[in-house]
Scaffold this active site. Structure first.
Site, PDB file in Angstrom:
ATOM      1  N   HIS A  62       0.785  -1.280  -0.201  1.00  0.00           N
ATOM      2  CA  HIS A  62       0.145   0.034  -0.090  1.00  0.00           C
ATOM      3  C   HIS A  62       0.912   1.284   0.013  1.00  0.00           C
ATOM      4  CE1 HIS A  62      -4.168   1.998   0.969  1.00  0.00           C
ATOM      5  NE2 HIS A  62      -3.171   2.772   1.311  1.00  0.00           N
ATOM      6  N   HIS A  64       1.020   5.491  -1.921  1.00  0.00           N
ATOM      7  CA  HIS A  64       0.302   6.605  -2.970  1.00  0.00           C
ATOM      8  C   HIS A  64       1.273   7.218  -3.623  1.00  0.00           C
ATOM      9  CE1 HIS A  64      -3.758   5.603  -1.013  1.00  0.00           C
ATOM     10  NE2 HIS A  64      -3.008   5.694   0.225  1.00  0.00           N
ATOM     11  N   GLU A 142      -8.134   3.652  -8.135  1.00  0.00           N
ATOM     12  CA  GLU A 142      -9.111   4.182  -6.800  1.00  0.00           C
ATOM     13  C   GLU A 142     -10.348   4.851  -7.307  1.00  0.00           C
ATOM     14  OE1 GLU A 142      -7.847   5.331  -2.456  1.00  0.00           O
ATOM     15  OE2 GLU A 142      -7.675   7.024  -3.748  1.00  0.00           O
ATOM     16  N   SER A 146     -18.700  10.460  -3.067  1.00  0.00           N
ATOM     17  CA  SER A 146     -19.910  10.431  -2.318  1.00  0.00           C
ATOM     18  C   SER A 146     -21.161  10.793  -2.925  1.00  0.00           C
ATOM     19  CB  SER A 146     -19.363  10.658  -0.706  1.00  0.00           C
ATOM     20  OG  SER A 146     -19.241  12.247  -0.762  1.00  0.00           O
ATOM     21  N   HIS A 180     -12.174   3.905  -2.205  1.00  0.00           N
ATOM     22  CA  HIS A 180     -11.441   4.572  -1.237  1.00  0.00           C
ATOM     23  C   HIS A 180     -11.689   4.348   0.063  1.00  0.00           C
ATOM     24  CE1 HIS A 180     -10.566   8.211   1.370  1.00  0.00           C
ATOM     25  NE2 HIS A 180      -9.192   8.160   0.385  1.00  0.00           N
ATOM     26  N   GLU A 210     -10.122   3.771   9.626  1.00  0.00           N
ATOM     27  CA  GLU A 210      -8.467   4.436   9.822  1.00  0.00           C
ATOM     28  C   GLU A 210      -8.515   5.051  11.132  1.00  0.00           C
ATOM     29  OE1 GLU A 210      -7.361   6.355   6.314  1.00  0.00           O
ATOM     30  OE2 GLU A 210      -5.333   6.811   7.257  1.00  0.00           O
TER      31      GLU A 210
HETATM   32  C1  BEZ Z   1     -15.657  12.525  -1.756  1.00  0.00           C
HETATM   33  O1  BEZ Z   1     -16.733  12.490  -1.745  1.00  0.00           O
HETATM   34  O2  BEZ Z   1     -15.093  12.680  -3.136  1.00  0.00           O
HETATM   35  C2  BEZ Z   1     -14.964  12.626  -0.426  1.00  0.00           C
HETATM   36  C3  BEZ Z   1     -15.467  12.412   0.654  1.00  0.00           C
HETATM   37  C4  BEZ Z   1     -14.852  12.245   1.901  1.00  0.00           C
HETATM   38  C5  BEZ Z   1     -13.531  12.388   1.827  1.00  0.00           C
HETATM   39  C6  BEZ Z   1     -12.712  12.509   0.354  1.00  0.00           C
HETATM   40  C7  BEZ Z   1     -13.528  12.594  -0.535  1.00  0.00           C
HETATM   41 FE   FE2 Z   2      -3.788   4.816   1.945  1.00  0.00          FE
END
Ligand code: BEZ
Ligand code: FE2
Length: 404
Positions: A62, A64, A142, A146, A180, A210
């Site tokens: 893992h 990034h 990834e 939301s 994610h 996390e």
């Molecule tokens: C998103 O909806 O893109 C998002 C939500 C929480 C953390 C990071 C991204």
């Molecule tokens: Fe990570």
């Protein structure tokens, strides 16, 4: 065919002396030099120094790469303030992380003996570097987002990145899928991506539990995420509970990263569905996540491996350093058993979790191997000393080719 004759071999579960290894891309035989010479008379012979040790290449499941430019830009100490700082500095960090910057991160991993890494790719900016890396790469495209009204656009972007990674047709490169997290991906998107991963047998990973803030948000739509979601995304409620998230992953084994704040029920579910936890101890420390309860994982028979996470939440991509941090963070654990488990967590167990034929010096395995120079003859505490002492990596083989 090559025959290497180190003084010692760490498989990694056994320490052996007086044996040689015959290999091409794979390990073909492990025997005395005399027998191997007879079996492979044409083989090139590699002799090694006194106190040399052959061990499997390390697997960092893992990382990034796209965030490799960070040194001091991001705010450490607590998860949500860190996330705010990622959003604030994202464009700068991405702009300053050019090809050379990501290649440096890849070289840093190779120098410390990492022969395979799992790259979690947010934007596909790291595809070319990963494709051209000397290491094996599991390339986790990834999916994030939301907001329901963005779902189609986000899924199409994810598909385009996944397709681009499928075009990379080289040995040791595996296109894969990352979700994610439960709080940042709409369940509709998660369902579609998981269906695709199942249909195409793609490796899968996700961040899960996390932070304390994630726990509170998923349980009660409260806590530090409340203002974050309200202000930035006009959302007042979590999209799914932790349990609903795991329900989507039923019978779909995945790599679940962090898992510091999972409860007993969730650990039971992780175990039942044969998920593997990726432990990133330095990242958890820097982002205020706390320390993963390894005893609880083992009590629930949840497999775990160790990884560095990215330079967005670490100061190095060195698994020896990561294991050292883990050794000191888990201060109550019996020392040598923990050192042994850590070493297995970045070799044989990481290979198993990533479905790779590597991580061990054993017949038929990929010849991904490190030749280390010890100071003196190893004892039964070799795993501990590998973690504590910075032994020189004298040679690195990936698929049998010497890359260092
Ligand atoms: C998103 O909806 O893109 C998002 C939500 C929480 C953390 C990071 C991204
Ligand atoms: Fe990570």
């Amino acid at each position: 065919m090559k025959i290497i004759t180190p003084e010692y071999i760490l498989t990694p579960t056994e320490l052996k002396k007086g044996l040689s290894v015959a290999f091409d891309q794979h390990i073909k035989a492990i025997d005395t030099l005399e027998n191997l010479r007879r079996q492979f008379p044409q083989a090139e012979q590699i002799s090694c120094e006194t106190n040399s040790l052959l061990m499997p290449g390390l697997i960092n499941a893992h990382v990034h790469l796209e965030f490799s430019a960070n040194k001091t830009s991001l705010h450490y100490g607590d998860f949500v303030p860190w996330l705010h700082s990622v959003i604030e500095h994202r464009d700068d960090l991405m702009d300053s992380c050019d090809t050379a910057c990501m290649q440096q991160a890849v070289a840093m991993m190779l120098d410390s003996g990492i022969t395979t890494f799992g790259a979690v790719s947010s934007h596909g900016l790291d595809l070319e570097v990963a494709a051209n890396a000397p290491q094996n790469v599991v390339f986790f495209n990834e999916l994030i987002g939301s907001q329901a009204n963005m779902a189609d656009a986000l899924f199409n972007d994810f598909l385009a990145r996944l397709d681009a990674s499928k075009v990379v047709a080289r040995q040791g490169f595996y296109p894969a899928v990352a979700i994610h997290s439960p709080y940042s991906v709409h369940p509709i998107l998660i369902k579609k991506a998981l269906q695709l991963a199942r249909n195409e047998s793609l490796r899968l990973s996700a961040h899960f539990m996390e932070s304390h803030s994630e726990r509170t948000w998923l349980d009660s739509s409260e806590g530090a995420f409340k203002a974050f979601f309200q202000t930035l995304l006009q959302q007042s409620h979590a999209l799914c509970s932790a349990n609903e998230f795991l329900e989507l992953f039923r019978n779909t084994p995945a790599l679940m990263t962090h898992v510091v704040h999972a409860d007993a029920c969730e650990l039971e579910q992780l175990s039942k569905d044969h998920h593997t936890v990726i432990h990133c101890p330095v990242s958890n420390r820097l982002l205020g996540g706390g320390t993963l309860d390894l005893n609880a994982l083992e009590a629930h028979r949840v497999d775990w491996i160790t990884a560095t996470d990215g330079l967005s939440s670490n100061y190095t991509l060195n698994l020896f350093e990561e294991m050292k941090a883990a050794l000191f963070l888990h201060a109550d654990a019996a020392l040598l058993p923990l050192a042994n488990r850590l070493l297995e967590s970045v070799t044989i167990n990481a290979a198993k979790a990533l479905h790779l034929n590597s991580g061990a010096i054993a017949l038929g395995k990929d010849a991904d191997m490190l030749l280390l120079q010890l100071d003196e003859a190893p004892s039964e505490q070799i795993a501990l000393h590998l973690i504590l002492q910075r032994y020189n990596v004298n040679a690195i083989f990936i698929h049998g080719t010497k890359v260092k």
